[in-house]
Scaffold this active site. Structure first.
Site, mmCIF file in Angstrom:
data_model
loop_
_atom_site.group_PDB
_atom_site.id
_atom_site.type_symbol
_atom_site.label_atom_id
_atom_site.label_comp_id
_atom_site.label_asym_id
_atom_site.label_seq_id
_atom_site.Cartn_x
_atom_site.Cartn_y
_atom_site.Cartn_z
ATOM 1 N N ALA A 41 0.843 -1.191 0.000
ATOM 2 C CA ALA A 41 0.000 0.000 0.000
ATOM 3 C C ALA A 41 0.883 1.248 0.000
ATOM 4 O O ALA A 41 0.602 2.243 -0.682
ATOM 5 C CB ALA A 41 -0.923 -0.008 1.217
ATOM 6 N N LYS A 121 24.779 3.234 24.582
ATOM 7 C CA LYS A 121 25.870 3.714 23.746
ATOM 8 C C LYS A 121 25.820 2.902 22.458
ATOM 9 O O LYS A 121 26.204 1.731 22.421
ATOM 10 C CB LYS A 121 27.216 3.550 24.447
ATOM 11 C CG LYS A 121 28.353 4.163 23.667
ATOM 12 C CD LYS A 121 29.568 4.293 24.563
ATOM 13 C CE LYS A 121 30.818 4.779 23.885
ATOM 14 N NZ LYS A 121 30.945 4.742 22.464
ATOM 15 N N ARG A 147 31.436 13.017 11.761
ATOM 16 C CA ARG A 147 32.192 13.627 12.842
ATOM 17 C C ARG A 147 33.578 14.073 12.370
ATOM 18 O O ARG A 147 34.080 15.113 12.772
ATOM 19 C CB ARG A 147 32.336 12.621 13.983
ATOM 20 C CG ARG A 147 33.173 13.116 15.120
ATOM 21 C CD ARG A 147 33.133 12.123 16.274
ATOM 22 N NE ARG A 147 33.859 12.637 17.403
ATOM 23 C CZ ARG A 147 35.163 12.465 17.600
ATOM 24 N NH1 ARG A 147 35.860 11.808 16.702
ATOM 25 N NH2 ARG A 147 35.757 12.970 18.652
ATOM 26 N N CYS A 442 39.288 -27.018 -3.434
ATOM 27 C CA CYS A 442 39.133 -28.284 -4.138
ATOM 28 C C CYS A 442 38.636 -27.914 -5.533
ATOM 29 O O CYS A 442 37.622 -27.233 -5.663
ATOM 30 C CB CYS A 442 38.098 -29.154 -3.422
ATOM 31 S SG CYS A 442 37.627 -30.585 -4.401
#
Ligand code: IVH
Length: 682
Positions: A41, A121, A147, A442
């Protein structure tokens, strides 16, 4: 849900209504985790809006929910200075350290009240979102900045915009209720939920890439991706925890900050509280540690912040961190246990992976009895001997790892060196290691382990999606020799399945229905299912869109394959190698014969410039460089930065320089703007 008339004669009104509804549903879904409508929707509303916006481009607003992934791939990230440095936090690892900190806070606060907020945290990366005044008294997201070094970060706005829990605009009404001006800044943490992290690593593994180490690194890498549509797919989440006005923290305190952010429509982590004493803190910590395993995202501790703003100001800052906040870090959860053996498993590509079989031990909420040792080099680097004691850690990582060998009086060294096998443990054939690889493989095409893993991969979710085709079923199908390739799945009968253990008529029929249904999975899923090296979800999707059928993919040469975005020589070589093997061609034919769909809708594009490469130089009379580039690309052409023999045309404007000389030298045809437009048919 108030849908409003679909046939509204006023597209502007309808678009506005749809936008408001979409924003409301995004908030319900991504922030409150309480959707009211189905994904379909939601998609239908979005489709309708996109159609109106396509017909009436003048109605597109920059903060329209349709514009989250609007940005073009970035060429790099601009540096932006923070309004106020983004500091770090001091850490505490014990109740004593918290008590010291609490004493100091009380000393410094004098008569001011000292209470703390407790927040999780979050183990992600912090970003700053700058909002500026918008029309009608509201605010809009202007920039998202990482930052960086704390003083200066990178402008990752186009990527931040794709994060659905970040509101692109905030109404005047909400600002007023929260008592906020139109310009402000929100800081918080971007995290990658575990589900997305595991999906990313599955994808990387399928593509033959090394796994991302932990969700934090993956989130950081994602935010620095130059392609916004990839970022949108990774489903990052933003949790808000700070509000700044003119570079100052919100003056009403931390609890009020979190409340205001919630009211503005940001996602604020619900696991928060207020504490006064160290005892309260330890209770909050213990409680969080209990919940940690079920959060769905990683945390690495608890942050305590002095709640009152006046007290915060009194406590002030050290050079790198506020004195009014501290991070209690969970210690990496580790335990010591013994290596009882090393098990080698063989993957779909034949890769041999060593796994340490451990004496079961409880670490960070789960019992661990095995841990991956990655490859032979890793075992060498650890210096691991069979019977050694090892430290097993569950830190920021979801998967436990062997951190080191422990050797002391209580933990004597093991005696025996582990000899990495020279033959495949499943088929006995010699294993090989390519010069530039760490893995032993292999290379026997008929190795049963490869077949088993291929079947499991073929049926897995996200590939052909055959529910019920798990370990047990595959094992039995192989033991009874009912399948020798994935194509044989389509010839299985009910009688054959009913003969298997734990298969009744009902489950046999269900599995057959799933197998039947998988025929319609589509070309992209099938390409993935074939297990071509490096062809994961995205590459398969792009190949399907570009070629439209398996025959076209099989007929393509390297150059044609590499026309697909993200397909370079490494991937094209793997595809060519795969289809050059007769066995694989036979497999495709068998699947085709079984009725597996091997076509896809080709991407619609105007392709009058397909295969042509343009270089732009100088100033064009009407078009800017970007506009010219967009037009060429929209018509299927490529734009490159430098002239070479491969350049089809140089488009030259005023003051064209060295590129013009080079084009003349190489006899590359030169067009002016008018000629380019003619070529474009406009
Ligand atoms: S407050 C003055 N609150 O932890 C800077 N940080 O170790 C204080 N982090 O760089 C930041 N969850 O990336 C704060 N609820 C939370 C946090 C949080 C995660 C991160 C953040 C910060 C790092 C410091």
């Amino acid at each position: 849900m108030a849908e409003g008339p679909k046939t509204s004669s006023n597209p502007a009104k309808r678009a506005e209504h749809l936008r408001a509804e979409l924003v409301r549903h995004e908030h319900l879904y991504y922030v409150l985790d309480a959707p009211e409508i189905s994904d379909q929707a939601y998609d239908a509303l979005m489709n309708e809006l996109e159609q109106i916006e396509a017909r009436h481009p003048e109605l597109v607003t920059p903060d329209s929910p349709s514009q989250r992934v609007g940005g073009k791939p970035a060429e790099g990230f601009k540096k932006v200075r923070h309004s106020r440095p983004m500091l770090s936090l001091d850490n505490a690892y014990s109740a004593e350290e918290l008590a010291d900190w609490d004493h100091r806070a009380h000393d410094l606060a004098g008569s001011l009240p000292v209470e703390y907020t407790a927040e999780l945290k979050l183990d992600g990366l912090s970003v700053a979102l700058q909002f500026v005044a918008a029309e009608h008294g509201g605010a809009r997201l202007a920039a998202g900045v990482t930052r960086g070094d704390g003083q200066e970060g990178e402008d990752v706005t186009t990527n931040i915009r794709t994060i659905r829990s970040v509101p692109l605009a905030i109404s005047a009404d909400k600002l007023k209720k929260a008592g906020l001006p139109q310009a402000f800044e929100v800081r918080g943490e971007v995290v990658m939920p575990e589900e997305g992290f595991l999906r990313l690593n599955e994808e990387r593994e399928r593509e033959g890439l090394p796994p991302a180490v932990n969700p934090r690194n993956a989130a950081a890498g994602t935010l620095r991706t130059l392609e916004p549509s990839i970022v949108a797919n990774r489903r990052l989440v933003f949790f808000a925890y700070f509000l700044l006005i003119n570079g100052e923290y919100f003056a009403a305190g931390q609890t009020a900050t979190l409340d205001a952010l919630t009211a503005l429509g940001f996602r604020v982590n619900p696991h928060r509280g207020r504490v006064q004493t160290v005892d309260d803190m330890m209770k909050f910590i213990a409680d969080a540690e209990k919940r940690r395993a079920t959060l769905g995202y990683e945390i690495d501790g608890i942050v305590f912040k002095v709640d009152g703003h006046a007290t915060q100001l009194r406590l002030g800052y050290t050079g790198r961190a506020p004195r009014w906040a501290i991070a209690y870090k969970f210690t990496a959860q580790s335990a010591i246990t013994q290596v009882e053996g090393i098990l080698i498993t063989v993957g779909r590509s034949g890769k041999l992976t060593p796994t340490a079989m451990l004496t079961p031990v409880f670490v960070g909420g789960v019992t661990v009895s095995r841990a991956t040792l990655h490859n032979a080099d890793f075992i060498d680097r650890l210096g691991l001997l069979l019977g050694d004691w090892v430290k097993v850690e569950r830190g920021g990582d979801v998967i436990p790892k062997v951190a080191e060998v422990v050797s002391d009086a209580d933990h004597p060294r093991g005696k025996k060196r582990f000899e990495f096998p020279t033959n495949c443990p499943e088929c006995g054939n010699p294993v090989v290691r390519a010069e530039d690889e760490v893995d032993w493989r292999c290379v026997n095409a008929d190795c049963p382990a490869k077949l088993r893993e291929s079947l499991l991969h073929f049926g897995s979710r996200g590939v052909m999606n055959i529910e019920g085709l798990g370990d047990a079923a595959v094992q039995q199908l192989l033991e009874r020799k009912l399948v020798t390739s994935v194509a044989d799945l389509y010839a299985l009968t009910e009688e054959q399945l009913v003969g298997l253990e734990r298969f009744a008529e009902k489950s046999a029929r269900a599995l057959l229905a799933e197998i039947e249904n998988s025929k319609k999975a589509g070309l992209a899923r099938l390409l993935m299912g074939l297990g071509i090296r490096y062809v994961g979800e995205r590459t398969a999707e792009l190949l399907a869109q570009e070629f439209g059928s398996i025959d076209a993919v099989m007929a393509a040469n390297a150059q044609e394959l590499e026309r697909v975005e993200e397909v370079g020589p490494r991937i094209s070589e793997a595809i060519l190698e795969f289809f050059s093997r007769p066995a694989n061609r036979v497999l495709v034919e068998k699947l085709k014969g079984a009725g597996v769909v091997m076509t896809a809708e080709k991407r619609q594009r105007t392709s009058q410039l397909e295969g042509l490469t343009f270089v732009l130089t100088g100033t064009l009379p009407k078009l800017t460089r970007d506009e010219a580039k967009q037009k060429i690309e929209a018509a299927g052409g490529k734009v490159s930065g430098s002239v070479s023999k491969k350049t089809s045309y140089l488009v030259a404007g005023e003051e064209a320089g060295s590129k013009l000389d080079k084009a003349q030298q190489l006899k590359v045809p030169i067009l002016d703007e008018a000629e380019l437009l003619k070529l474009l048919g406009s």
